[in-house]
Write a protein that holds these residues in place. Structure first.
Motif, PDB file in Angstrom:
ATOM      1  N   SER A   1      -2.914   9.814  -0.498  1.00 49.97           N
ATOM      2  CA  SER A   1      -1.996   9.571   0.655  1.00 49.97           C
ATOM      3  C   SER A   1      -2.424   8.394   1.508  1.00 49.97           C
ATOM      4  O   SER A   1      -3.771   7.866   1.398  1.00 49.97           O
ATOM      5  CB  SER A   1      -1.970  10.910   1.482  1.00 49.97           C
ATOM      6  N   LEU A   2      -1.749   7.855   2.425  1.00 53.48           N
ATOM      7  CA  LEU A   2      -2.042   7.047   3.409  1.00 53.48           C
ATOM      8  C   LEU A   2      -1.941   7.731   4.928  1.00 53.48           C
ATOM      9  O   LEU A   2      -0.555   8.180   5.081  1.00 53.48           O
ATOM     10  CB  LEU A   2      -1.298   5.849   3.094  1.00 53.48           C
TER      11      LEU A   2
ATOM     12  N   ASP B   1       0.900  -1.111  -0.003  1.00 57.64           N
ATOM     13  CA  ASP B   1       0.037  -0.016  -0.041  1.00 57.64           C
ATOM     14  C   ASP B   1       0.796   1.458   0.056  1.00 57.64           C
ATOM     15  O   ASP B   1       0.242   2.327  -0.542  1.00 57.64           O
ATOM     16  CB  ASP B   1      -1.009   0.083   1.389  1.00 57.64           C
ATOM     17  N   ALA B   2       1.976   1.182   0.833  1.00 52.33           N
ATOM     18  CA  ALA B   2       2.691   2.370   0.671  1.00 52.33           C
ATOM     19  C   ALA B   2       4.335   2.150   1.206  1.00 52.33           C
ATOM     20  O   ALA B   2       4.352   1.003   1.918  1.00 52.33           O
ATOM     21  CB  ALA B   2       2.042   3.527   1.529  1.00 52.33           C
ATOM     22  N   HIS B   3       5.219   3.211   0.926  1.00 52.46           N
ATOM     23  CA  HIS B   3       6.279   3.332   1.518  1.00 52.46           C
ATOM     24  C   HIS B   3       6.511   4.392   2.156  1.00 52.46           C
ATOM     25  O   HIS B   3       6.583   5.323   1.906  1.00 52.46           O
ATOM     26  CB  HIS B   3       7.494   3.249   0.564  1.00 52.46           C
ATOM     27  N   ILE B   4       6.048   4.170   3.565  1.00 53.66           N
ATOM     28  CA  ILE B   4       6.050   5.342   4.609  1.00 53.66           C
ATOM     29  C   ILE B   4       7.617   5.539   4.983  1.00 53.66           C
ATOM     30  O   ILE B   4       8.461   4.922   5.062  1.00 53.66           O
ATOM     31  CB  ILE B   4       5.445   5.033   5.752  1.00 53.66           C
TER      32      ILE B   4
ATOM     33  N   HIS C   1       3.232   9.654   4.643  1.00 49.74           N
ATOM     34  CA  HIS C   1       3.709   8.969   3.040  1.00 49.74           C
ATOM     35  C   HIS C   1       4.142   9.967   2.229  1.00 49.74           C
ATOM     36  O   HIS C   1       4.086  11.248   2.453  1.00 49.74           O
ATOM     37  CB  HIS C   1       1.919   8.881   2.938  1.00 49.74           C
TER      38      HIS C   1
END
Length: 372
Positions: A364-365, A148-151, A321
């Motif tokens: 964004s997440l 879902d994401a690379h924070i 994010h």
């Protein structure tokens, strides 16, 4: 190698043994450390979700050899409020790491998702911590797995007093601010996947879960007309958990010595020796409308000045994010970065038009490091 274990949900009488287990399960990397939750292991899990529960693996001799935490949260996903299961904080005693005990705990996670009670599951994994990626490998045949994401985790260093704008005044939030805070937070995060509702009721409940986090932890930037332009929450979690240092890498030792030589760690507490705890804090609930990003930038610097005055914290942690416009609030601040990967797991047998849809471009997440 296999060995028989009894898997069960933990109770309050397991508290001391869960604390002891954590001491035997350090994380590795540039810093070797473990999380100490003395005196109440469950105090943190009560903050992390609307419902939390811990599963343990017990040997035939009655020893706790592994544990994992499961958290239920109501979150925004593609505009809908859904129930999500977060899985993490898995600890396995070194003596049983060649057994299948971690696979058994991952199976609990799989079974909970298969029950249909949750829209999907989420796992957050530090890039430097490769072992938990095994969860994705074991679930691949039964789940749709999506990155879902690379924070990015930022560790902000309060090494000097950053410039604070005089266009706003800065103060702690008051009870009468709650409606305006709820309105601001909701407006900023209403279209952000993973965000809570930020209703007044939700805020009141979150601010009354533990004495370490209350309305006094929220700071606001107020303009000349008395309007709240920006807000953030500043949380010291040392009453809930401490990070005990076991060893520094040689590279990190060199960086610390260099910063000390250059005077950049002036007035900062020295890095702890082995066996001592790091002292750091969290920023969360950062919020400002696009026209007030400068107010949030200045509020962040004000909060860092307050932390520096306290003289206890080595750094303040916050996560963003890559597409989060609020990331501009920490521009110009000396910081270290560390990547965090967020994976979601969804049932193959129950596709959902809402949750299976690809992420909206530019979406964004929401991430709250204080709850990971």
């Amino acid at each position: 190698m296999t060995a028989p274990f009894r898997i069960r949900e933990a109770g309050l009488d397991d508290n001391d043994r869960l604390i002891e287990l954590a001491r035997h399960c350090p994380t590795q990397g540039r810093i070797s450390s473990y999380s100490d939750r003395y005196p109440d292991f469950f105090a943190l899990t009560r903050q992390q979700g609307e419902r939390s529960f811990v599963y343990v693996a017990e040997s035939l001799h009655g020893d706790l050899v592994a544990s994992a935490v499961f958290l239920e949260r109501s979150e925004n996903r593609n505009g809908l409020n859904v129930k999500v299961l977060h899985f993490g904080d898995m600890r396995v005693h070194p003596a049983v790491r060649r057994t299948r005990v971690s696979a058994k705990l991952i199976q609990i996670y799989n079974d909970l998702l298969q029950s249909g009670k949750y829209d999907h599951g989420v796992v957050e994994i530090l890039k430097s911590n490769t072992a938990p990626s095994r969860a994705n490998t074991l679930l691949r045949s039964q789940m749709n797995i999506r990155s879902d994401a690379h924070i990015t985790i930022y560790k902000l260093l309060p090494v000097w007093n950053y410039k604070i704008s005089k266009n706003w005044t800065y103060r702690q939030a008051k009870e009468q601010d709650l409606p305006r805070l709820a309105k601001l937070l909701h407006s900023v995060y209403q279209n952000v996947d993973g965000a809570p509702s930020f209703s007044i009721e939700w805020l009141q409940e979150a601010l009354n879960k533990h004495s370490s986090f209350s309305l006094a932890n929220i700071w606001v930037a107020q303009n000349a007309d008395g309007e709240i332009s920006a807000c953030l929450a500043h949380w010291d979690q040392s009453a809930l958990r401490k990070t005990i240092i076991l060893r520094y890498s040689q590279a990190l030792k060199f960086i610390v010595r260099l910063l000390t030589t250059l005077g950049l760690l002036w007035q900062l507490p020295p890095p702890p020796k082995a066996g001592r705890s790091l002292h750091f804090q969290y920023f969360r609930w950062l919020a400002a409308k696009p026209e007030n990003i400068r107010a949030l930038q200045s509020l962040v610097r004000f909060a860092m000045h307050k932390s520096r005055e306290g003289g206890k914290s080595q750094f303040i942690m916050v996560g963003f994010h890559p597409r989060d416009p609020l990331k501009a609030a920490i521009r110009g601040i000396l910081k270290f970065r560390e990547p965090l990967h967020v994976y979601s797991h969804r049932l193959m047998t129950q596709p959902s038009a809402v949750t299976q849809a690809p992420a909206t471009p530019g979406q964004s997440l929401y991430v709250d490091l204080a709850l990971i």
